[in-house]
Design a protein around this motif. Structure first.
Motif, mmCIF file in Angstrom:
data_model
loop_
_atom_site.group_PDB
_atom_site.id
_atom_site.type_symbol
_atom_site.label_atom_id
_atom_site.label_comp_id
_atom_site.label_asym_id
_atom_site.label_seq_id
_atom_site.Cartn_x
_atom_site.Cartn_y
_atom_site.Cartn_z
ATOM 1 N N TRP A 107 4.438 -60.968 11.463
ATOM 2 C CA TRP A 107 5.762 -60.349 11.392
ATOM 3 C C TRP A 107 6.060 -59.596 12.687
ATOM 4 C CZ3 TRP A 107 6.704 -55.101 11.809
ATOM 5 C CH2 TRP A 107 5.608 -54.233 11.654
ATOM 6 N N GLU B 298 8.352 -53.281 -2.571
ATOM 7 C CA GLU B 298 7.556 -54.347 -1.949
ATOM 8 C C GLU B 298 7.849 -55.701 -2.592
ATOM 9 O OE1 GLU B 298 4.496 -55.196 1.010
ATOM 10 O OE2 GLU B 298 5.431 -53.271 0.486
ATOM 11 N N ASN C 93 9.880 -54.616 3.403
ATOM 12 C CA ASN C 93 8.457 -54.809 3.126
ATOM 13 C C ASN C 93 8.165 -56.002 2.221
ATOM 14 O OD1 ASN C 93 7.957 -52.413 4.599
ATOM 15 N ND2 ASN C 93 8.305 -51.179 2.763
ATOM 16 N N MET C 94 7.266 -56.846 2.677
ATOM 17 C CA MET C 94 6.824 -57.992 1.900
ATOM 18 C C MET C 94 5.350 -58.233 2.182
ATOM 19 S SD MET C 94 8.372 -61.861 1.745
ATOM 20 C CE MET C 94 7.792 -63.041 0.506
ATOM 21 N N SER C 95 4.615 -58.603 1.147
ATOM 22 C CA SER C 95 3.177 -58.844 1.321
ATOM 23 C C SER C 95 2.703 -59.848 0.286
ATOM 24 C CB SER C 95 2.383 -57.534 1.179
ATOM 25 O OG SER C 95 2.631 -56.938 -0.086
ATOM 26 N N GLY D 189 10.866 -58.466 5.810
ATOM 27 C CA GLY D 189 9.501 -58.395 6.321
ATOM 28 C C GLY D 189 9.309 -57.500 7.525
ATOM 29 N N ASN E 237 0.492 -58.491 5.213
ATOM 30 C CA ASN E 237 1.930 -58.342 5.406
ATOM 31 C C ASN E 237 2.566 -59.622 5.931
ATOM 32 O OD1 ASN E 237 1.701 -55.640 4.611
ATOM 33 N ND2 ASN E 237 1.202 -54.997 6.694
ATOM 34 N N GLN F 25 4.719 -62.428 -2.232
ATOM 35 C CA GLN F 25 4.703 -63.858 -1.914
ATOM 36 C C GLN F 25 4.882 -64.716 -3.163
ATOM 37 O OE1 GLN F 25 0.855 -65.496 -0.503
ATOM 38 N NE2 GLN F 25 1.969 -66.149 1.326
ATOM 39 N N TRP G 86 6.514 -62.257 5.732
ATOM 40 C CA TRP G 86 7.977 -62.231 5.872
ATOM 41 C C TRP G 86 8.572 -63.466 5.196
ATOM 42 C CZ3 TRP G 86 9.299 -66.682 8.322
ATOM 43 C CH2 TRP G 86 8.297 -67.281 9.120
ATOM 44 N N THR H 136 8.795 -69.205 5.647
ATOM 45 C CA THR H 136 7.875 -68.106 5.363
ATOM 46 C C THR H 136 6.512 -68.400 5.977
ATOM 47 O OG1 THR H 136 7.089 -66.625 3.596
ATOM 48 C CG2 THR H 136 7.012 -69.006 3.144
ATOM 49 N N ARG I 280 8.627 -54.353 8.689
ATOM 50 C CA ARG I 280 8.155 -53.096 8.125
ATOM 51 C C ARG I 280 8.594 -51.895 8.946
ATOM 52 N NH1 ARG I 280 4.751 -55.039 4.119
ATOM 53 N NH2 ARG I 280 4.088 -52.955 3.479
#
Length: 401
Positions: A62, A368, A125-127, A118, A347, A371, A349, A307, A120
């Motif tokens: 990311w 958050e 926020n994406m994980s 993604g 982490n 996936q 995206w 992704t 941050r």
């Protein structure tokens, strides 16, 4: 060990040979707790697309996607070899300009006409939800919408979980209209080719099983003639061009294009090739979108999702790697020098554009995103009910709608 690679610097030049030849020869390619529940029935499906292409870019951080080339790595002679001219191509003092230099189509078209999460640095926020932080568990999470803790390696083990493509393949309107193309040779196991009956071309597979165009026949020959730097991952040019040829010839409704070079160049410690590959991937995506918008049946009728399967470390000591604390105690024990795992490699995206995707650009998340929500999002954008697929799958990514 995880995707071991064979480094041969001279072989890397072959990527450019592939591009030159093909340009000249152009022929008219156990679920974890869900923390972001949303009522899928509240989403309007009236404007969704009838086709979908999901592109995955293996291990693209990311940090580069949102900030462009990293100064500390760009100026490190350990990771950047002479003659690559990366400063001239990818550096700008302004972060927004820098990321556009690296991936211009992504920022000038995908984000402007769609959405991305993604980053941050701005609270987007994406994980991953799986506990391992490497490829097989990541791809399984993307395609199946659940976390299966028994999937704990990158070994060629048939996936016990059902992907959303396999589920679609049980519907008459999708049969023989689903395909997956991947650079890594493990995808037939991740998508359980035997059980799912999906059309899968991965690793060093040749094009077969349909009326081959002259370009597909050329690709088959080139793939045997041009060696890959790695024993289990082919160069992405082959994967993309096989996929594009299949797209134009067979006209699938749903397709996966899983590109792998970014991860392998990063493992090799070649930040120069990692950036070059990310930039070339952006060109592939631009060409893909142009192809979709100029091909009857796909124009204004196709969703594009992009992704990655996992993140990476955040500094010069660990950017090459990805693994959780649990992983380095077992399967990834070659990274035992990092007893806490590779911090930040969870982490990731996600980006999307097309019918049903609201053009919101770069979005700050309220919580958050995981996936495992990608599968339900893909099905919803196709006008399908993700609960009918798997009620245990992660919910849709509400930021898309």
């Amino acid at each position: 060990s995880f995707k071991l690679m064979i480094t041969d610097l001279h072989m890397l030049k072959n990527l450019y040979l592939i591009m030159l030849l093909l340009t000249c020869f152009s022929i008219n390619v156990n679920a974890a707790t869900d923390i972001s529940a949303i009522d899928n029935s509240a989403i309007d499906n009236s404007a969704t697309g009838k086709n979908l292409v999901l592109v995955t870019i293996d291990g693209l951080r990311w940090q580069e996607l949102f900030s462009g080339a990293n100064a500390a790595l760009l100026n490190n002679k350990k990771f950047v070899r002479e003659g690559h001219h990366l400063q001239e191509r990818f550096w700008h003092d302004n972060e927004e300009n820098r990321r556009q230099l690296l991936m211009p189509f992504f920022w000038n078209t995908v984000v402007k006409e769609g959405m991305v999460i993604g980053n941050r640095k701005i609270g987007s926020n994406m994980s991953i939800a799986n506990q391992w932080h490497f490829s097989y568990p990541g791809y399984s999470e993307i395609f199946t919408g659940v976390v299966d803790h028994s999937i704990n390696s990158n070994k060629k083990k048939l996936n016990p979980q059902i992907s959303f493509l396999e589920w679609l393949n049980t519907k008459n309107e999708y049969q023989h209209k689903l395909a997956a193309f991947g650079s890594w040779d493990v995808f037939p196991y991740i998508l359980h080719k035997e059980r799912s009956k999906l059309y899968i071309n991965a690793g060093f597979d040749s094009a077969e099983g349909y009326a081959l165009s002259e370009q597909a026949k050329l690709l088959n020959n080139l793939q045997t003639e041009i060696p890959s730097p790695w024993h289990n991952v082919r160069l992405d040019s082959f994967t993309y061009r096989y996929a594009k040829d299949y797209l134009l010839t067979v006209k699938p409704k749903v397709m996966i294009i899983a590109l792998g070079e970014t991860d392998d160049f990063a493992h090799d410690g070649h930040y120069d090739s990692y950036l070059n590959s990310a930039h070339q991937t952006d060109k592939f995506i631009a060409d893909l979108w142009h192809t979709l918008q100029t091909t009857p049946g796909y124009k204004d009728n196709t969703v594009l999702m992009i992704t990655t399967d996992h993140g990476r470390g955040g500094n010069a000591d660990d950017w090459q790697h990805h693994a959780s604390k649990l992983a380095v105690q077992g399967y990834m024990k070659n990274l035992k020098a990092f007893p806490n795992g590779i911090v930040g490699s969870e982490n990731i995206w996600f980006a999307a554009m097309g019918p049903g995707v609201i053009a919101r650009g770069e979005i700050k998340t309220t919580q958050e995103v995981k996936q495992k929500q990608i599968a339900a999002t893909a099905l919803t954008l196709l006008g399908e009910d993700p609960k009918a697929f798997n009620p245990k799958a992660g919910s849709v990514i509400k930021e898309v709608f």
